[in-house]
Design a protein around this motif. Structure first.
Motif, mmCIF file in Angstrom:
data_model
loop_
_atom_site.group_PDB
_atom_site.id
_atom_site.type_symbol
_atom_site.label_atom_id
_atom_site.label_comp_id
_atom_site.label_asym_id
_atom_site.label_seq_id
_atom_site.Cartn_x
_atom_site.Cartn_y
_atom_site.Cartn_z
ATOM 1 N N PHE A 176 0.871 -1.182 0.000
ATOM 2 C CA PHE A 176 0.000 0.000 0.000
ATOM 3 C C PHE A 176 0.902 1.224 0.000
ATOM 4 O O PHE A 176 1.467 1.595 1.036
ATOM 5 C CB PHE A 176 -0.921 -0.009 1.230
ATOM 6 C CG PHE A 176 -1.981 -1.066 1.187
ATOM 7 C CD1 PHE A 176 -3.303 -0.727 0.902
ATOM 8 C CD2 PHE A 176 -1.682 -2.400 1.426
ATOM 9 C CE1 PHE A 176 -4.300 -1.695 0.864
ATOM 10 C CE2 PHE A 176 -2.667 -3.377 1.402
ATOM 11 C CZ PHE A 176 -3.982 -3.022 1.115
ATOM 12 N N PRO A 192 -3.116 -2.714 6.368
ATOM 13 C CA PRO A 192 -2.316 -2.413 5.173
ATOM 14 C C PRO A 192 -0.845 -2.329 5.524
ATOM 15 O O PRO A 192 -0.477 -2.002 6.660
ATOM 16 C CB PRO A 192 -2.873 -1.063 4.709
ATOM 17 C CG PRO A 192 -3.426 -0.445 5.940
ATOM 18 C CD PRO A 192 -3.946 -1.569 6.777
ATOM 19 N N LYS A 223 -3.628 0.512 -3.137
ATOM 20 C CA LYS A 223 -3.241 -0.902 -3.106
ATOM 21 C C LYS A 223 -2.649 -1.321 -4.446
ATOM 22 O O LYS A 223 -3.256 -1.124 -5.507
ATOM 23 C CB LYS A 223 -4.449 -1.775 -2.782
ATOM 24 C CG LYS A 223 -4.097 -3.248 -2.595
ATOM 25 C CD LYS A 223 -5.344 -4.108 -2.434
ATOM 26 C CE LYS A 223 -4.934 -5.555 -2.239
ATOM 27 N NZ LYS A 223 -6.039 -6.492 -2.488
#
Length: 235
Positions: A176, A192, A223
């Motif tokens: 991320f 994340p 992402k």
């Protein structure tokens, strides 16, 4: 995003055997990892009707980026791919991979048996392995999507070290890019991860595949699948 409320409810009910994995004794680690993810599989805890691997593994969610993966493999002249973990192979079955061999590995025995039955064949194998400790088949590229985000920092480092030990050349894995910090979790939870941050400190990726993630209300639009040479990764 990945059904954490449902997972925590199942844990509290005792449906999933759940122990803070990064604090367990070394001798307990393999069985705990297997228990955690087998419980999630058996209860469909990720909460997606299409894929037991969760909403991020649906055909629709992956349709906007998955064709980029064969292009990356061709650019690398890759002839073998290790999909670690492979999950239920739901979205991967849609890819046309020009490879000599594909090997999917997963820690959940029932999932591996199902994949072997439904998708196994010449040049495509499925193995029941723990990616943090088991010897992995050598491949040109390791694909590790939506996995390290479910691992404690200790287990994530163990998996990356094991990837390096396999002598694979490249790692294509979830990162991320917009996140600037993250906390530790117990394996089986989720958060994340930006792999360019400490404690991983990956170098800039060779390539990023934008997943165009929209199924989480636009929260995780950063992402990506990042591509790294494994010999450039120090853990």
């Amino acid at each position: 995003m990945f059904g954490l409320k449902k997972i925590k409810g199942l844990i509290s009910e005792g449906t999933i055997k759940y122990i803070p994995y990064q604090r367990s004794a070394a001798s307990e680690r393999p069985s705990l990892m297997k228990d955690i993810f087998s419980g999630i599989y058996r209860t469909a805890a990720w909460g997606d009707p299409e894929s037991v691997s969760g909403p991020g593994s649906s055909v629709r969610a992956t349709s906007v980026f998955r064709d980029e993966i064969p292009k990356v493999l061709r650019d690398l002249n890759a002839r073998s791919l290790l999909d670690a973990p492979c999950g239920d192979f739901n979205w991967m079955k849609e890819l046309r991979l020009d490879l000599k061999s594909y090997t999917g590995v997963d820690i959940v025995p029932e999932l591996v048996e199902r994949n072997r039955r439904d998708y196994g064949g010449p040049g495509r194998a499925f193995l029941n392995l723990d990616i943090t400790i088991d010897r992995l088949p050598r491949a040109d590229v390791i694909l590790c999507r939506d996995c390290l985000v479910h691992f404690s920092l200790e287990d994530a480092r163990a998996a990356i070290r094991n990837f390096k030990k396999s002598k694979a050349r490249y790692l294509l894995t979830t990162t991320f890019t917009g996140f600037r910090e993250y906390t530790d979790i117990s394996t089986g939870e989720w958060r994340p991860m930006n792999l360019q941050l400490a404690p991983f400190n990956f170098p800039p990726p060779m390539k990023l595949i934008d997943e165009k993630c929209t199924h989480s209300g636009g929260v995780y639009t950063d992402k990506c699948l990042g591509l790294w040479r494994l010999d450039a990764v120090k853990v």
